[in-house]
Design a protein around this motif. Structure first.
Motif, PDB file in Angstrom:
ATOM      1  N   ALA A   1       7.238  36.633  44.852  1.00 43.64           N
ATOM      2  CA  ALA A   1       7.541  36.680  46.288  1.00 43.64           C
ATOM      3  C   ALA A   1       7.341  38.076  46.859  1.00 43.64           C
ATOM      4  CB  ALA A   1       8.974  36.216  46.528  1.00 43.64           C
ATOM      5  N   GLY A   2       6.979  39.036  46.008  1.00 46.68           N
ATOM      6  CA  GLY A   2       6.668  40.378  46.475  1.00 46.68           C
ATOM      7  C   GLY A   2       7.638  41.459  46.058  1.00 46.68           C
ATOM      8  N   GLU A   3       8.592  41.150  45.191  1.00 45.13           N
ATOM      9  CA  GLU A   3       9.600  42.132  44.783  1.00 45.13           C
ATOM     10  C   GLU A   3       9.225  42.730  43.429  1.00 45.13           C
ATOM     11  OE1 GLU A   3      14.246  42.121  43.254  1.00 45.13           O
ATOM     12  OE2 GLU A   3      13.648  40.701  44.827  1.00 45.13           O
ATOM     13  N   PHE A   4       8.894  44.016  43.406  1.00 42.13           N
ATOM     14  CA  PHE A   4       8.593  44.685  42.137  1.00 42.13           C
ATOM     15  C   PHE A   4       9.868  44.813  41.321  1.00 42.13           C
ATOM     16  CE2 PHE A   4       7.941  48.436  39.423  1.00 42.13           C
ATOM     17  CZ  PHE A   4       6.738  48.094  38.818  1.00 42.13           C
ATOM     18  N   ALA A   5       9.759  44.639  40.009  1.00 39.54           N
ATOM     19  CA  ALA A   5      10.933  44.642  39.124  1.00 39.54           C
ATOM     20  C   ALA A   5      11.324  46.076  38.768  1.00 39.54           C
ATOM     21  CB  ALA A   5      10.638  43.832  37.870  1.00 39.54           C
ATOM     22  N   HIS A   6      11.883  46.793  39.750  1.00 38.57           N
ATOM     23  CA  HIS A   6      12.218  48.202  39.535  1.00 38.57           C
ATOM     24  C   HIS A   6      13.264  48.387  38.443  1.00 38.57           C
ATOM     25  CE1 HIS A   6       9.906  49.788  42.916  1.00 38.57           C
ATOM     26  NE2 HIS A   6      10.335  48.772  43.640  1.00 38.57           N
ATOM     27  N   ALA A   7      14.289  47.534  38.436  1.00 39.01           N
ATOM     28  CA  ALA A   7      15.342  47.674  37.430  1.00 39.01           C
ATOM     29  C   ALA A   7      14.785  47.445  36.030  1.00 39.01           C
ATOM     30  CB  ALA A   7      16.476  46.693  37.726  1.00 39.01           C
ATOM     31  N   LEU A   8      13.927  46.461  35.879  1.00 40.44           N
ATOM     32  CA  LEU A   8      13.322  46.203  34.570  1.00 40.44           C
ATOM     33  C   LEU A   8      12.426  47.365  34.162  1.00 40.44           C
ATOM     34  CD1 LEU A   8      12.759  44.374  32.164  1.00 40.44           C
ATOM     35  CD2 LEU A   8      10.995  43.230  33.532  1.00 40.44           C
ATOM     36  N   TRP A   9      11.659  47.913  35.113  1.00 39.84           N
ATOM     37  CA  TRP A   9      10.820  49.061  34.775  1.00 39.84           C
ATOM     38  C   TRP A   9      11.672  50.232  34.271  1.00 39.84           C
ATOM     39  CZ3 TRP A   9       5.968  50.329  33.797  1.00 39.84           C
ATOM     40  CH2 TRP A   9       5.656  51.700  33.726  1.00 39.84           C
ATOM     41  N   GLN A  10      12.797  50.460  34.922  1.00 38.29           N
ATOM     42  CA  GLN A  10      13.655  51.563  34.496  1.00 38.29           C
ATOM     43  C   GLN A  10      14.194  51.331  33.093  1.00 38.29           C
ATOM     44  OE1 GLN A  10      13.976  54.405  36.438  1.00 38.29           O
ATOM     45  NE2 GLN A  10      14.711  55.137  34.438  1.00 38.29           N
ATOM     46  N   ARG A  11      14.567  50.081  32.784  1.00 38.11           N
ATOM     47  CA  ARG A  11      15.039  49.773  31.433  1.00 38.11           C
ATOM     48  C   ARG A  11      13.937  50.006  30.408  1.00 38.11           C
ATOM     49  NH1 ARG A  11      19.085  46.246  30.470  1.00 38.11           N
ATOM     50  NH2 ARG A  11      18.727  46.926  28.309  1.00 38.11           N
ATOM     51  N   VAL A  12      12.727  49.588  30.745  1.00 39.22           N
ATOM     52  CA  VAL A  12      11.588  49.771  29.845  1.00 39.22           C
ATOM     53  C   VAL A  12      11.310  51.264  29.629  1.00 39.22           C
ATOM     54  CG1 VAL A  12       9.067  49.514  29.718  1.00 39.22           C
ATOM     55  CG2 VAL A  12      10.494  47.546  30.284  1.00 39.22           C
ATOM     56  N   ALA A  13      11.346  52.040  30.713  1.00 41.79           N
ATOM     57  CA  ALA A  13      11.096  53.477  30.601  1.00 41.79           C
ATOM     58  C   ALA A  13      12.206  54.173  29.829  1.00 41.79           C
ATOM     59  CB  ALA A  13      10.949  54.084  31.989  1.00 41.79           C
ATOM     60  N   ASP A  14      13.461  53.784  30.100  1.00 42.72           N
ATOM     61  CA  ASP A  14      14.593  54.396  29.398  1.00 42.72           C
ATOM     62  C   ASP A  14      14.528  54.137  27.897  1.00 42.72           C
ATOM     63  OD1 ASP A  14      15.551  55.328  31.788  1.00 42.72           O
ATOM     64  OD2 ASP A  14      17.060  53.758  32.035  1.00 42.72           O
ATOM     65  N   GLN A  15      13.978  53.010  27.516  1.00 38.96           N
ATOM     66  CA  GLN A  15      13.869  52.682  26.094  1.00 38.96           C
ATOM     67  C   GLN A  15      12.650  53.347  25.445  1.00 38.96           C
ATOM     68  OE1 GLN A  15      15.467  48.869  25.218  1.00 38.96           O
ATOM     69  NE2 GLN A  15      13.971  48.455  23.603  1.00 38.96           N
ATOM     70  N   GLY A  16      11.830  54.003  26.232  1.00 35.05           N
ATOM     71  CA  GLY A  16      10.703  54.749  25.691  1.00 35.05           C
ATOM     72  C   GLY A  16       9.451  53.939  25.448  1.00 35.05           C
ATOM     73  N   LEU A  17       9.398  52.699  25.939  1.00 37.73           N
ATOM     74  CA  LEU A  17       8.230  51.868  25.659  1.00 37.73           C
ATOM     75  C   LEU A  17       6.981  52.398  26.352  1.00 37.73           C
ATOM     76  CD1 LEU A  17       9.689  48.234  25.842  1.00 37.73           C
ATOM     77  CD2 LEU A  17       9.633  49.839  23.920  1.00 37.73           C
ATOM     78  N   THR A  18       7.121  52.995  27.531  1.00 39.49           N
ATOM     79  CA  THR A  18       5.948  53.494  28.250  1.00 39.49           C
ATOM     80  C   THR A  18       5.260  54.622  27.503  1.00 39.49           C
ATOM     81  OG1 THR A  18       7.321  55.016  29.531  1.00 39.49           O
ATOM     82  CG2 THR A  18       6.920  52.829  30.465  1.00 39.49           C
ATOM     83  N   LEU A  19       5.997  55.339  26.670  1.00 39.14           N
ATOM     84  CA  LEU A  19       5.448  56.491  25.943  1.00 39.14           C
ATOM     85  C   LEU A  19       5.261  56.202  24.455  1.00 39.14           C
ATOM     86  CD1 LEU A  19       7.555  59.364  27.555  1.00 39.14           C
ATOM     87  CD2 LEU A  19       5.190  58.752  28.076  1.00 39.14           C
ATOM     88  N   ALA A  20       5.277  54.936  24.082  1.00 36.90           N
ATOM     89  CA  ALA A  20       5.204  54.610  22.656  1.00 36.90           C
ATOM     90  C   ALA A  20       3.954  55.156  21.995  1.00 36.90           C
ATOM     91  CB  ALA A  20       5.276  53.092  22.482  1.00 36.90           C
ATOM     92  N   LEU A  21       2.822  55.143  22.690  1.00 35.97           N
ATOM     93  CA  LEU A  21       1.549  55.598  22.112  1.00 35.97           C
ATOM     94  C   LEU A  21       1.289  57.075  22.346  1.00 35.97           C
ATOM     95  CD1 LEU A  21      -0.705  52.593  23.217  1.00 35.97           C
ATOM     96  CD2 LEU A  21       0.131  53.042  20.906  1.00 35.97           C
ATOM     97  N   ALA A  22       2.156  57.739  23.105  1.00 30.91           N
ATOM     98  CA  ALA A  22       1.948  59.141  23.461  1.00 30.91           C
ATOM     99  C   ALA A  22       2.384  60.068  22.334  1.00 30.91           C
ATOM    100  CB  ALA A  22       2.713  59.475  24.741  1.00 30.91           C
ATOM    101  N   THR A  23       1.943  61.299  22.417  1.00 29.60           N
ATOM    102  CA  THR A  23       2.302  62.292  21.405  1.00 29.60           C
ATOM    103  C   THR A  23       3.783  62.644  21.513  1.00 29.60           C
ATOM    104  OG1 THR A  23       1.799  64.147  22.871  1.00 29.60           O
ATOM    105  CG2 THR A  23      -0.014  63.276  21.527  1.00 29.60           C
ATOM    106  N   GLU A  24       4.321  63.177  20.441  1.00 26.86           N
ATOM    107  CA  GLU A  24       5.720  63.596  20.452  1.00 26.86           C
ATOM    108  C   GLU A  24       5.935  64.746  21.431  1.00 26.86           C
ATOM    109  OE1 GLU A  24       7.029  64.417  16.506  1.00 26.86           O
ATOM    110  OE2 GLU A  24       6.674  62.367  15.792  1.00 26.86           O
ATOM    111  N   ALA A  25       4.932  65.607  21.590  1.00 30.02           N
ATOM    112  CA  ALA A  25       5.055  66.720  22.532  1.00 30.02           C
ATOM    113  C   ALA A  25       5.221  66.227  23.961  1.00 30.02           C
ATOM    114  CB  ALA A  25       3.830  67.626  22.433  1.00 30.02           C
ATOM    115  N   ALA A  26       4.702  65.034  24.253  1.00 26.97           N
ATOM    116  CA  ALA A  26       4.822  64.458  25.596  1.00 26.97           C
ATOM    117  C   ALA A  26       6.046  63.567  25.729  1.00 26.97           C
ATOM    118  CB  ALA A  26       3.563  63.658  25.929  1.00 26.97           C
TER     119      ALA A  26
END
Length: 388
Positions: free
Chosen positions: A28-53
């Motif tokens: 209906a047009g509502e981005f899942a901001h709360a879910l994105w924050q949970r995903v980011a807080d758990q570190g999933l967005t950076l799973a493939l990134a270097t430890e320095a990042a």
């Protein structure tokens, strides 16, 4: 963090957060901001990134459960895109910005211009069907060497490991209203799939392509990610179809006892198994942050995209046939998966696109080179089809 730990944490998160109600709100047009924050807080967005990042430098095989979970739970987030962007940016030594990141592979010769100005580098070009562009602040643009420098540009000298053929990755701010225009569109899953026009857009950061073996890093890694996501969605479809066939009783017995239904489920199970293997091999061959070479990555990405795309083409109709009329209703959750299969099948090159390039590379290899190329999982020219 091991693959098992990643799988357990991903399953717990998505099982707790995902629901048909959330998906309907998203459509209906509502981005899942709360879910994105949970995903980011758990570190999933950076799973493939270097430890320095701030990442954990996971291999693609270790990160497989995250991508699989996006498909299995039909997660309406640009998580796969952001994971790939974070890997490339961190490997190049660039800062990874907060928030979702869209991906653009600028591999159309003559359509892109990178120019130098007193204010810095400026990028001009147009890309169609950019996933999640309207939901992202940033876009990572991959400019392969054959199209990256159509005009004289003064760039920092590449490091000792880089070559002039490696291309570049660029970070562009999609919220720069003066130079970026986004025409909003939706794919069959109602996810943003937009047209992005850049008119001398400022380049916020740039570096040589950090994965020299991949001339099209966004397209190749994106094909692997979308293949795994399709496997997750198809495994969910298979489980739902088997359960429904066992539960639905007609004429005094479950419909799963009928040979015709069993035949359909067997076809679906075979497709899912083959697609799963292709996706797992592609993840095993994909380069992690410490990889110095990935000779089989493009071949395995092509095979996975072809196999998963063909399987997805059959999986949706079979699942809907087994479920009958109820599966076509808006109230039933089946369509959330089947529509995503239609969308992901086209992402980062459809199965026909990759099949054509596999065929062209096989023909170019000739009779003497065909079998060694297959066994090595490497066709010369697959990333860039040979001229002639």
């Amino acid at each position: 963090m091991t693959a098992a730990m990643i799988q357990q944490s991903t399953e717990r998160l998505f099982a707790a957060e995902m629901s048909p109600a959330l998906l309907l709100r998203f459509e209906a047009g509502e981005f899942a901001h709360a879910l994105w924050q949970r995903v980011a807080d758990q570190g999933l967005t950076l799973a493939l990134a270097t430890e320095a990042a701030g990442g954990i430098a996971a291999s693609w095989a270790d990160a497989y459960p995250i991508l699989h979970g996006i498909g299995h739970w039909q997660v309406p987030l640009p998580l796969a895109e952001t994971m790939i962007a974070a890997q490339l940016l961190s490997m190049a030594g660039l800062d990874v910005p907060a928030g979702p990141i869209a991906l653009i592979e600028a591999d159309a010769p003559g359509a892109w211009l990178l120019a130098d100005s007193a204010a810095g580098l400026r990028l001009t070009g147009r890309a169609q069907r950019v996933a999640w562009a309207s939901a992202c602040r940033w876009a990572l643009v991959s400019l392969p060497a054959r199209v990256s420098l159509p005009a004289p540009v003064s760039l920092p000298a590449p490091g000792p490991a880089a070559t002039s053929a490696s291309g570049r990755i660029l970070l562009v701010d999609l919220h720069d209203a003066a130079s970026v225009h986004i025409s909003a569109h939706r794919n069959p899953a109602h996810e943003p799939c937009d047209e992005v026009a850049l008119h001398a857009a400022p380049v916020r950061a740039q570096a040589p392509n950090p994965i020299l073996a991949l001339h099209r890093p966004v397209r190749t890694l994106g094909a692997i990610a979308s293949s795994v996501m399709m496997v997750g969605a198809m495994e969910w479809l298979l489980a739902q179809s088997v359960q429904y066939a066992n539960d639905r009783v007609q004429f005094g017995r479950p419909i799963g006892k009928n040979q015709a239904i069993q035949h359909l489920l067997a076809l679906l199970a075979g497709d899912v198994a083959a697609a799963r293997v292709a996706a797992l091999v592609a993840c095993a061959d994909a380069p992690g942050v410490g990889a110095t070479a990935c000779p089989a990555a493009v071949f395995s990405a092509a095979v996975a995209k072809v196999r998963c795309g063909e399987a997805a083409t059959r999986a949706g109709p079979i699942a809907h046939q087994v479920h009958g009329a109820i599966g076509f209703s808006q109230a039933h959750p089946l369509h959330f998966a089947t529509r995503r299969l239609l969308a992901w099948r086209e992402c980062h090159g459809a199965d026909a696109w990759w099949a054509q390039r596999l065929g062209e590379a096989a023909i170019h290899a000739g009779s003497a080179g065909f079998w060694p190329a297959v066994t090595d999982r490497h066709f010369a020219g697959l990333d860039w089809p040979p001229a002639g």
